[in-house]
Design an enzyme around this catalytic site. Structure first.
Site, PDB file in Angstrom:
ATOM      1  N   CYS A  89       0.967  -1.271  -0.067  1.00  0.00           N
ATOM      2  CA  CYS A  89       0.005   0.070   0.009  1.00  0.00           C
ATOM      3  C   CYS A  89       0.969   1.225  -0.173  1.00  0.00           C
ATOM      4  CB  CYS A  89      -0.772  -0.005   1.221  1.00  0.00           C
ATOM      5  SG  CYS A  89      -2.207  -1.248   1.256  1.00  0.00           S
ATOM      6  N   GLN A 157      -4.993  -9.017   6.504  1.00  0.00           N
ATOM      7  CA  GLN A 157      -5.352  -7.714   6.844  1.00  0.00           C
ATOM      8  C   GLN A 157      -6.697  -7.486   7.665  1.00  0.00           C
ATOM      9  OE1 GLN A 157      -5.945  -5.201   3.197  1.00  0.00           O
ATOM     10  NE2 GLN A 157      -6.823  -6.753   2.081  1.00  0.00           N
ATOM     11  N   SER A 214     -23.545   8.767   4.225  1.00  0.00           N
ATOM     12  CA  SER A 214     -23.788   7.413   4.986  1.00  0.00           C
ATOM     13  C   SER A 214     -24.511   7.725   6.596  1.00  0.00           C
ATOM     14  CB  SER A 214     -22.665   6.783   5.120  1.00  0.00           C
ATOM     15  OG  SER A 214     -22.646   5.640   5.709  1.00  0.00           O
ATOM     16  N   HIS A 339      -8.941   3.545  -1.523  1.00  0.00           N
ATOM     17  CA  HIS A 339      -7.754   3.364  -1.249  1.00  0.00           C
ATOM     18  C   HIS A 339      -6.870   2.538  -2.501  1.00  0.00           C
ATOM     19  CE1 HIS A 339      -4.003   1.681   0.045  1.00  0.00           C
ATOM     20  NE2 HIS A 339      -4.382   0.678   0.819  1.00  0.00           N
ATOM     21  N   CYS A 369      -0.066   2.064   6.678  1.00  0.00           N
ATOM     22  CA  CYS A 369       0.395   0.666   7.016  1.00  0.00           C
ATOM     23  C   CYS A 369       0.560   0.121   5.802  1.00  0.00           C
ATOM     24  CB  CYS A 369      -0.849   0.144   7.704  1.00  0.00           C
ATOM     25  SG  CYS A 369      -2.410   0.233   7.010  1.00  0.00           S
TER      26      CYS A 369
END
Length: 384
Positions: A89, A157, A214, A339, A369
């Site tokens: 990432c 993960q 949301s 992401h 991370c």
């Protein structure tokens, strides 16, 4: 020691899975940001020293050194090389680090660092799941040497996100509140035009399409991604998306040669690793390590961009550091904005730079991370 400067940073809009960028070839998406960056700056294209792109799972449309391919697809000169790197990432954040290190070593003067990921065609890291159900571990965990050292603990993960939530006593409800705030911040930022200067529209696709209105009530109805991880739902996880981003890193000599105006100075760059079974905790020790090496305190940092891979990752970092939630991911994070794996590093860097400019802040810190229990940290200083 020579210093490295950022003179420009931009990104494509972020397309949701199956959305506006789903049918765009990875080379074309990468070329889009490359072409825009080169055209916006006074460095002749033939005088770029290198193109360094982050990308995870370089298979299919992303195979074959996508950095070099995207440069060529952008119509750029044949003499400029390109290399693709994978620190999971953090791949494109590492691209910035390699670019800065090249400049600081005096071996290069103009380096384009960026990343691209088309997750609609490769929905989730094949290195993580290899097409297996979510509860399975990664292929390397089948190594006899790995098993001898780490046993049969999941290298996963989702397992890590659940474990972090449990260890730091973070409830599902608290994570949902955090996630809703991410969406609210992103929608507010878009409504106020905060991303307008950093996003290069892709045809008629003008702005990110991942953030959404949301409600906590809706979030509460979602099923966990896996029954083994009851706190981890899609609502508290980063969204799958497609995007590209790029940052132009140059030397002081290049600033003078081309008459460029530096927008930021790279103050510090480092990378640190933690336990690979915890997998997502490395930003905590990496931040402490970076600040110590830079001779700085967290109080010196005006803004932080920390990747919202999962809500628990950022919430644990906040607990450990004591940094104000109000000053991290102020325009929303990956839970709302997506992401795009290999593109996320320079995507966050782009947003951090523009937000420092908008607010007048001096120092910004970026961390995230990364697979294998790793984390990059970059500290930049706004100039001008």
């Amino acid at each position: 020691m020579p210093e490295a400067f950022i003179v420009d940073a931009l990104r494509s809009p972020t397309g949701r899975r199956g959305g506006s960028l789903a049918q765009v070839h990875g080379a074309d998406l990468g070329a889009h940001v490359i072409k825009a960056l080169v055209e916006r700056n006074a460095v002749p294209a033939a005088e770029y020293d290198d193109v360094i792109f982050g990308c995870v799972d370089t298979i299919g449309a992303l195979a074959g050194d996508i950095a070099r391919t995207a440069w060529l697809v952008a119509g750029m000169p044949l003499n400029v090389p390109g290399t693709t790197i994978d620190r999971q990432c953090g791949s494109s954040q590492q691209a910035v680090h390699f670019a800065a290190q090249a400049v600081m070593s005096g071996t290069q003067d103009v380096v384009l660092a960026g990343g691209v990921q088309t997750m609609s065609s490769i929905p989730i890291s094949s290195a993580m799941l290899a097409g297996r159900p979510l509860g399975f571990t990664t292929p390397f965990a089948e190594s006899k040497g790995w098993q001898a050292r780490f046993g049969d603990a999941p290298v996963n993960q989702f397992y890590a996100a659940q474990r972090i939530a449990d260890h730091w006593n973070i409830s599902r409800e608290a994570m949902e509140i955090f996630a809703k705030e991410s969406h609210d911040r992103a929608l507010k930022a878009m409504a106020e035009g905060r991303f307008d200067r950093e996003v290069v529209p892709f045809g008629e696709f003008l702005m990110d399409e991942t953030a959404r209105v949301s409600t906590l009530e809706k979030m509460a109805t979602l099923q966990p991604v896996d029954p083994a991880y009851p706190k981890i739902t899609a609502a508290v996880s980063s969204s799958v998306c497609d995007a590209a981003s790029a940052v132009l890193v140059v030397s002081e000599a290049a600033l003078k040669r081309y008459g460029l105006k530096p927008r930021a100075r790279i103050v510090h760059l480092s990378v640190l690793a933690d336990d690979p079974i915890w997998h997502l905790t490395a930003p905590i020790p990496a931040t402490r390590n970076a600040l110590k090496k830079a001779g700085m305190k967290l109080e010196d940092i005006d803004l932080v961009e920390i990747n919202e891979a999962f809500a628990s990752v950022v919430m644990a970092w906040l607990q450990e550091t004591g940094y104000p939630h109000a000053r991290i991911n102020v325009n929303g994070g990956a839970i709302a904005l997506g992401h795009p794996l290999g593109a996320s590093g320079t995507k966050l860097m782009t947003t951090l730079l523009h937000e420092l400019e908008r607010t007048g802040g001096r120092y910004g810190l970026q961390t995230m991370c990364e697979g294998g229990g790793q984390a990059n940290v970059t500290i930049i200083e706004r100039m001008g």
